[in-house]
Design a protein around this motif. Sequence first.
Motif, mmCIF file in Angstrom:
data_model
loop_
_atom_site.group_PDB
_atom_site.id
_atom_site.type_symbol
_atom_site.label_atom_id
_atom_site.label_comp_id
_atom_site.label_asym_id
_atom_site.label_seq_id
_atom_site.Cartn_x
_atom_site.Cartn_y
_atom_site.Cartn_z
ATOM 1 N N ARG A 135 -9.052 0.746 13.395
ATOM 2 C CA ARG A 135 -8.639 0.285 11.697
ATOM 3 C C ARG A 135 -7.832 -0.885 12.042
ATOM 4 O O ARG A 135 -6.873 -1.551 11.118
ATOM 5 C CB ARG A 135 -7.855 1.238 11.347
ATOM 6 N N HIS A 179 -2.900 -2.849 4.784
ATOM 7 C CA HIS A 179 -2.580 -2.082 6.074
ATOM 8 C C HIS A 179 -3.055 -1.621 7.168
ATOM 9 O O HIS A 179 -3.678 -0.782 7.202
ATOM 10 C CB HIS A 179 -2.109 -0.915 4.642
ATOM 11 N N HIS A 200 0.734 -1.016 -0.033
ATOM 12 C CA HIS A 200 0.269 -0.154 -0.125
ATOM 13 C C HIS A 200 0.577 1.235 0.167
ATOM 14 O O HIS A 200 1.801 1.866 0.637
ATOM 15 C CB HIS A 200 -1.154 0.327 1.289
ATOM 16 N N HIS A 224 -9.319 -1.594 6.625
ATOM 17 C CA HIS A 224 -10.926 -0.128 6.467
ATOM 18 C C HIS A 224 -11.734 -0.972 7.181
ATOM 19 O O HIS A 224 -13.108 -0.080 7.502
ATOM 20 C CB HIS A 224 -10.398 0.726 5.957
ATOM 21 N N TRP A 238 -13.008 2.112 1.957
ATOM 22 C CA TRP A 238 -12.442 2.887 2.668
ATOM 23 C C TRP A 238 -13.507 3.275 4.766
ATOM 24 O O TRP A 238 -13.748 2.984 4.900
ATOM 25 C CB TRP A 238 -12.160 4.406 1.995
ATOM 26 N N GLU A 248 -8.344 1.813 -3.587
ATOM 27 C CA GLU A 248 -9.465 1.613 -2.125
ATOM 28 C C GLU A 248 -10.507 2.282 -1.801
ATOM 29 O O GLU A 248 -10.793 3.508 -1.589
ATOM 30 C CB GLU A 248 -7.439 3.051 -1.043
ATOM 31 N N ASP A 289 1.798 1.899 3.526
ATOM 32 C CA ASP A 289 1.184 3.643 3.460
ATOM 33 C C ASP A 289 1.921 4.715 3.397
ATOM 34 O O ASP A 289 1.245 5.808 4.222
ATOM 35 C CB ASP A 289 0.013 3.588 4.771
HETATM 36 ZN ZN LIG Z 1 -5.856 3.830 4.015
#
Ligand SMILES: [Zn+2]
Length: 392
Positions: free
Chosen positions: A240, A229, A35, A208, A161, A134, A341
Motif C-alpha cells: 500500500r 492515504h 481521508h 490502494h 480499493w 474509495e 484514515d
Molecule cells: Zn483505504
Amino acid sequence: MLYRICFLFMLILPLQPFAQSYKKIHRNAIVADTHNDVISSVTMKGMSIETDLTGKTHSDIARFKKGGIDVQVFSIFCNETFHKDTAYNYARAEIDSLYAIVSRNPGKMMIVTNPAALDKAIKEKKLACMMGVEGGHMINDRMDCLDTLFKKGARYMTLTWNNSVSWASSAADESKNNLPFGTKGLTSFGKEIVKHMNDLGMMVDLSHVGEQTFWDAINTTTKPVIVSHSCAWSLCPVPRNLKDEQIKAVGKNGGVIDVNFYSGFLDSNYMKRKEIFLNGHKTERDSLQQLKLPGYEIEEWLSKKYAAEANDLRPPLSLLIDHIDHIVQLIGADHVGLGSDFDGIESAPKELNDVSDMPLVTKALLERGYSKKDVEKILGGNFMRVFTANSQ
Ligand SMILES: [Zn+2]
C-alpha cells in the motif's frame, strides 16, 4: 559561569514561546485531512457523529472542531462484498447520509465541492465537508455512474480499493500476482476514466492502486494527482505504500501524498506484533470469523476490547514525521499532506488517539525543525493547491 548561564538561557528561551505557539500555528493554519472513514464505518451502522462518541470512534463533530480540522474529506466506501449496483447504490446512500448530517448542523458544517465554497466554509469557521469515493467498484464499470457521483459532490475517486476492478488492478492483487481480470494496470477504459475525471475536475486518487496502475494513471492524467492515504515504502515495505520512484513521479506531476496514520503502514514491525496479539485472542478471533466479519472489523473489535494490550503495539508519533521527512527529502515540502484514515484503522501512533489530537502533528513537525510556512503547506496548503488545480 556566565557563559554557562547564557548558554542555558539560549536553550530554554526559544522553547517557551514554542510550547504555546504550536497551538496558535495549528489554529491559524488551514488543516485538511484527506481521508476519514467515519461515514462508512460508523454512520452507516447507526451511530451518530452529532453525539459524543469518545472512546467508541476516532471522530465526531465536536472532536473535529477540537482537533482544528478545517477540511475533512470523508471516504465514501464499501468493500468488495458489495457487488454491481449494490456498491453504487450504497455509495449514493452514504453521500445522502453526509448531506443529512450537514443539513442538521448548518452552523457547524458545510458541503464543499469547489475552492470558492471551501474558502467560504473556512471564513465562516465551519467544517468543510468533502467526499472521496474509495474504490472504482462503486461506479459499476459505467461512466454515467461516475458522473452521478461527481454531481452528488464526490471530488476524488480512489481508482481501486483492495479489490481490482475490470479496468484497474489494485496493490493487494498486483502484489500477490492475483489478477482477477487478467491484466495489470489500467485498461483503455481505465485510461478513459482518468481522462474523464480530469475533464470533470475530480481528483485522481492513487492510494490502494497497484504499481502498474499507478504508472499508467500518472502517465495519463493531465492534472495533479492525490495519494489520499499512503506512506513511504522504503520505511515500511508494504504494497500500500509508495516506492521512491513513485514518490518522485508525484512530485514531478505536482500532486500531493497525504500520509496515512495507520501503524501498519508506518512501522515495518507492527504487523508482526499485531499477529502475536491476535493469536493471543485466537478463540475470540475464530468465533468472529465464523460471523463472516471482515478482518479489519475483527481487528478493530479486539483492539477496543483489549485496549491496553493494543496500546502497547503502537509506534511513536515520531515515525509519522519520519515518513513525512522521507517524502520531503525526495521531492520537497510542496507535495506532502495528511490523510489520517481515522475510523478506518485499528491503530495510530501513540499520542494520536483521535481527530482531536491533530495539533500534536503540528507540534511534532515544528520540533523536527519545519518552518511555519512548510508546516502550513503540509497541514493543508498542498491539498488546497491540488484541489484548485483540478477544479480549473
Ligand atoms: Zn483505504
